[in-house]
Design an enzyme around this catalytic site. Structure first.
Site, PDB file in Angstrom:
ATOM      1  N   HIS A  83       1.266  -1.427   0.427  1.00 34.80           N
ATOM      2  CA  HIS A  83       0.298  -0.240  -0.098  1.00 34.80           C
ATOM      3  C   HIS A  83       0.407   1.331   0.186  1.00 34.80           C
ATOM      4  CE1 HIS A  83      -3.384  -2.630   1.380  1.00 34.80           C
ATOM      5  NE2 HIS A  83      -3.540  -1.911   0.959  1.00 34.80           N
ATOM      6  N   ASN A 114       8.694  -3.286   3.169  1.00 34.17           N
ATOM      7  CA  ASN A 114       6.401  -3.820   3.360  1.00 34.17           C
ATOM      8  C   ASN A 114       6.299  -3.780   4.659  1.00 34.17           C
ATOM      9  OD1 ASN A 114       4.326  -2.829   2.716  1.00 34.17           O
ATOM     10  ND2 ASN A 114       3.419  -5.150   2.453  1.00 34.17           N
TER      11      ASN A 114
END
Length: 203
Positions: A83, A114
């Protein structure tokens, strides 16, 4: 709901792409890279700890004219669907949570990045939203290589794999505004977040 209170606060981009406004965030999608050059939104203290949880329902973005990246691009690639604007920032609205899983808000991130230092930075930004009531966040990949070589790609849509990501945060509500920016390499790191701080001008 307008994600950014003033158009003058939106970043500029010299790459060819498409400006898109969703309910919760705005972005500039670059077809050549199959991801956003930037995602921008305002995060307030009352946006946090809402009733809506991660759906993990990744979808192509219906507003990307040329079509966004998709499941097949990331499948068995070795990269997370990272994201840019984190889902946890959009727990205040079911629509916002759904939008956060559009592929226009994803970028190929190594799992150690991440789930490690990038997640740590996202959590710190939420702390700042609580402390400052309202902050502006601009985040995205750096879509160029340090050595000017073409970025590696994954999938049938040739999604670019960035070497670095950035995040810029601005507190614009108080009389004395303050800001900070970060540039982080797309890899795991045990370094403290302050090691990656840069000025917004240099970013």
């Amino acid at each position: 709901h307008n994600p950014i209170p003033d158009e003058k606060l939106l970043p500029k981009c010299t790459l060819k792409g498409q400006f898109i406004q969703h309910q919760a965030y705005e972005l500039y999608y670059v077809d050549e890279a199959e991801q956003a050059a930037w995602v921008a939104y305002t995060l307030t203290d009352d946006h946090l700890n809402g009733p809506y949880h991660r759906s993990n329902n990744f979808e192509t973005d219906p507003l990307v004219k040329q079509g966004s990246a998709d499941d097949l691009d990331y499948s068995h690639s070795g990269f997370d669907r990272g994201h840019l604007a984190p889902a946890a920032d959009f727990s205040w609205s079911s629509t916002a949570m759904e939008e956060s899983f559009y592929y226009s808000n994803m970028s190929p991130q190594l799992p150690a990045f991440n789930r490690g230092i990038w997640k740590k930075l996202e959590e710190k930004v939420r702390d700042w939203a609580l402390e400052n009531d309202s902050i502006l966040i601009v985040t995205g990949p750096i879509l160029s290589s340090k050595n000017q070589k073409k970025l590696a790609t994954i999938g049938h849509n040739s999604v670019a794999v960035p070497e670095y990501y950035y995040k810029a945060i601005l507190d614009f509500k108080k009389e004395k505004s303050k800001s900070i920016a970060f540039i982080l390499p797309n890899k795991g790191s045990k370094m403290p977040l302050k090691s990656f701080v840069v000025t917004i001008d240099s970013l």
